[in-house]
Motif scaffolding. Structure first.
Motif, PDB file in Angstrom:
ATOM      1  N   ILE A 116      22.359  78.124  95.603  1.00 26.90           N
ATOM      2  CA  ILE A 116      22.437  76.672  95.462  1.00 26.90           C
ATOM      3  C   ILE A 116      23.484  76.299  94.412  1.00 26.90           C
ATOM      4  O   ILE A 116      24.293  75.394  94.622  1.00 26.90           O
ATOM      5  CB  ILE A 116      21.056  76.070  95.119  1.00 26.90           C
ATOM      6  N   GLU A 117      23.471  77.016  93.295  1.00 24.98           N
ATOM      7  CA  GLU A 117      24.455  76.745  92.236  1.00 24.98           C
ATOM      8  C   GLU A 117      25.880  77.031  92.712  1.00 24.98           C
ATOM      9  O   GLU A 117      26.808  76.272  92.425  1.00 24.98           O
ATOM     10  CB  GLU A 117      24.124  77.595  90.999  1.00 24.98           C
ATOM     11  N   GLN A 118      26.039  78.093  93.463  1.00 26.24           N
ATOM     12  CA  GLN A 118      27.353  78.433  93.999  1.00 26.24           C
ATOM     13  C   GLN A 118      27.822  77.352  94.981  1.00 26.24           C
ATOM     14  O   GLN A 118      28.988  76.953  94.962  1.00 26.24           O
ATOM     15  CB  GLN A 118      27.284  79.785  94.706  1.00 26.24           C
ATOM     16  N   ASP A 119      26.935  76.870  95.823  1.00 27.38           N
ATOM     17  CA  ASP A 119      27.278  75.793  96.759  1.00 27.38           C
ATOM     18  C   ASP A 119      27.648  74.516  96.013  1.00 27.38           C
ATOM     19  O   ASP A 119      28.575  73.807  96.408  1.00 27.38           O
ATOM     20  CB  ASP A 119      26.123  75.519  97.728  1.00 27.38           C
TER      21      ASP A 119
ATOM     22  N   LYS B  90      31.245  72.661  96.255  1.00 25.21           N
ATOM     23  CA  LYS B  90      31.332  71.249  96.624  1.00 25.21           C
ATOM     24  C   LYS B  90      32.057  70.454  95.540  1.00 25.21           C
ATOM     25  O   LYS B  90      32.875  69.579  95.834  1.00 25.21           O
ATOM     26  CB  LYS B  90      29.944  70.665  96.858  1.00 25.21           C
ATOM     27  N   LEU B  91      31.775  70.765  94.272  1.00 26.92           N
ATOM     28  CA  LEU B  91      32.432  70.081  93.164  1.00 26.92           C
ATOM     29  C   LEU B  91      33.943  70.347  93.181  1.00 26.92           C
ATOM     30  O   LEU B  91      34.751  69.423  93.009  1.00 26.92           O
ATOM     31  CB  LEU B  91      31.829  70.526  91.828  1.00 26.92           C
ATOM     32  N   ALA B  92      34.332  71.593  93.426  1.00 22.75           N
ATOM     33  CA  ALA B  92      35.758  71.934  93.489  1.00 22.75           C
ATOM     34  C   ALA B  92      36.431  71.222  94.666  1.00 22.75           C
ATOM     35  O   ALA B  92      37.551  70.709  94.541  1.00 22.75           O
ATOM     36  CB  ALA B  92      35.934  73.439  93.616  1.00 22.75           C
ATOM     37  N   LYS B  93      35.748  71.167  95.794  1.00 24.76           N
ATOM     38  CA  LYS B  93      36.292  70.486  96.976  1.00 24.76           C
ATOM     39  C   LYS B  93      36.439  68.992  96.703  1.00 24.76           C
ATOM     40  O   LYS B  93      37.462  68.382  97.054  1.00 24.76           O
ATOM     41  CB  LYS B  93      35.375  70.726  98.171  1.00 24.76           C
TER      42      LYS B  93
ATOM     43  N   GLN C 129      36.847  67.540  93.795  1.00 23.07           N
ATOM     44  CA  GLN C 129      37.936  67.346  92.840  1.00 23.07           C
ATOM     45  C   GLN C 129      39.295  67.447  93.536  1.00 23.07           C
ATOM     46  O   GLN C 129      40.213  66.680  93.231  1.00 23.07           O
ATOM     47  CB  GLN C 129      37.848  68.364  91.707  1.00 23.07           C
ATOM     48  N   ALA C 130      39.431  68.375  94.473  1.00 27.35           N
ATOM     49  CA  ALA C 130      40.689  68.509  95.209  1.00 27.35           C
ATOM     50  C   ALA C 130      40.949  67.260  96.047  1.00 27.35           C
ATOM     51  O   ALA C 130      42.081  66.761  96.098  1.00 27.35           O
ATOM     52  CB  ALA C 130      40.643  69.753  96.095  1.00 27.35           C
ATOM     53  N   ILE C 131      39.924  66.745  96.687  1.00 31.99           N
ATOM     54  CA  ILE C 131      40.072  65.522  97.483  1.00 31.99           C
ATOM     55  C   ILE C 131      40.438  64.357  96.579  1.00 31.99           C
ATOM     56  O   ILE C 131      41.299  63.537  96.919  1.00 31.99           O
ATOM     57  CB  ILE C 131      38.775  65.238  98.277  1.00 31.99           C
ATOM     58  N   GLU C 132      39.819  64.278  95.407  1.00 32.74           N
ATOM     59  CA  GLU C 132      40.101  63.189  94.466  1.00 32.74           C
ATOM     60  C   GLU C 132      41.549  63.255  93.966  1.00 32.74           C
ATOM     61  O   GLU C 132      42.227  62.234  93.867  1.00 32.74           O
ATOM     62  CB  GLU C 132      39.132  63.250  93.290  1.00 32.74           C
ATOM     63  N   LEU C 133      42.041  64.470  93.669  1.00 30.56           N
ATOM     64  CA  LEU C 133      43.438  64.628  93.243  1.00 30.56           C
ATOM     65  C   LEU C 133      44.401  64.209  94.349  1.00 30.56           C
ATOM     66  O   LEU C 133      45.424  63.568  94.085  1.00 30.56           O
ATOM     67  CB  LEU C 133      43.704  66.074  92.835  1.00 30.56           C
ATOM     68  N   GLU C 134      44.068  64.562  95.590  1.00 32.01           N
ATOM     69  CA  GLU C 134      44.915  64.183  96.722  1.00 32.01           C
ATOM     70  C   GLU C 134      44.949  62.661  96.883  1.00 32.01           C
ATOM     71  O   GLU C 134      46.003  62.079  97.110  1.00 32.01           O
ATOM     72  CB  GLU C 134      44.384  64.840  97.992  1.00 32.01           C
TER      73      GLU C 134
END
Length: 178
Positions: free
Chosen positions: A46-49, A53-56, A58-63
């Protein structure tokens, strides 16, 4: 002896014998004490997921931020072009230039024509039409974002002053009318 109602029901139904029920209850107690259950694996997954999700996100937010900054820059450049373009350009002298793959022809006055040929004015895209801008503003626009300036004759004038050119003494004027 049986600790929960489910085990009692399984015993009454004859699906589980008494030894197996005791063994399962002991195993459950042992897992509770030692923490050897697969709860830690589930929590780690769960923590890994969550991290993925947090990294994904953040990438969408930067884009999204990059797209927004590009739109803001385009809007600022369009505003600069509309504010600083020269308005009184109508005349009877034709000037032809290439926009993407098409040859365009505009009718301008002689003063604007001379400035375009000399390189002190440039032609920029202003929506569906064209704007005549001072070279200093065009340099600022090109430093921020390329693609708005279509004709910049000052670059051509600088490039033709080659010292090893055998025809350097025979200068052909750009404003030659046929």
């Amino acid at each position: 002896m049986v600790k929960n109602a489910l085990q009692a029901q399984l015993l009454k139904a004859g699906l589980v014998d008494n030894k197996k029920a005791k063994k399962l209850s002991k195993q459950a107690v042992h897992e509770k004490r030692t923490g050897d259950s697969n709860d830690t694996e589930i929590k780690a997954k769960i923590e890994q997921d969550k991290q993925a999700k947090l990294a994904k996100d953040q990438a969408i937010e930067l884009e999204k931020k990059a797209i927004l900054q590009e739109k803001e820059l385009n809007a600022a450049i369009v505003q600069m072009i509309s504010q600083h373009k020269i308005h009184d350009t109508d005349g009877d002298v034709s000037y032809q230039f290439i926009d993407e793959t098409k040859i365009k022809k505009v009718y301008i006055n002689q003063q604007i024509y001379n400035a375009l040929v000399a390189g002190s004015l440039v032609i920029a895209k202003d929506g569906e039409s064209y704007a005549f801008l001072p070279k200093a503003l065009a340099d600022r626009i090109n430093s921020k974002l390329e693609g708005f300036i279509i004709v910049n004759n000052s670059e051509k004038n600088e490039a033709t002053t080659d010292e090893e050119d055998p025809y350097a003494a025979y200068v052909i004027p750009d404003d030659l009318m046929w």
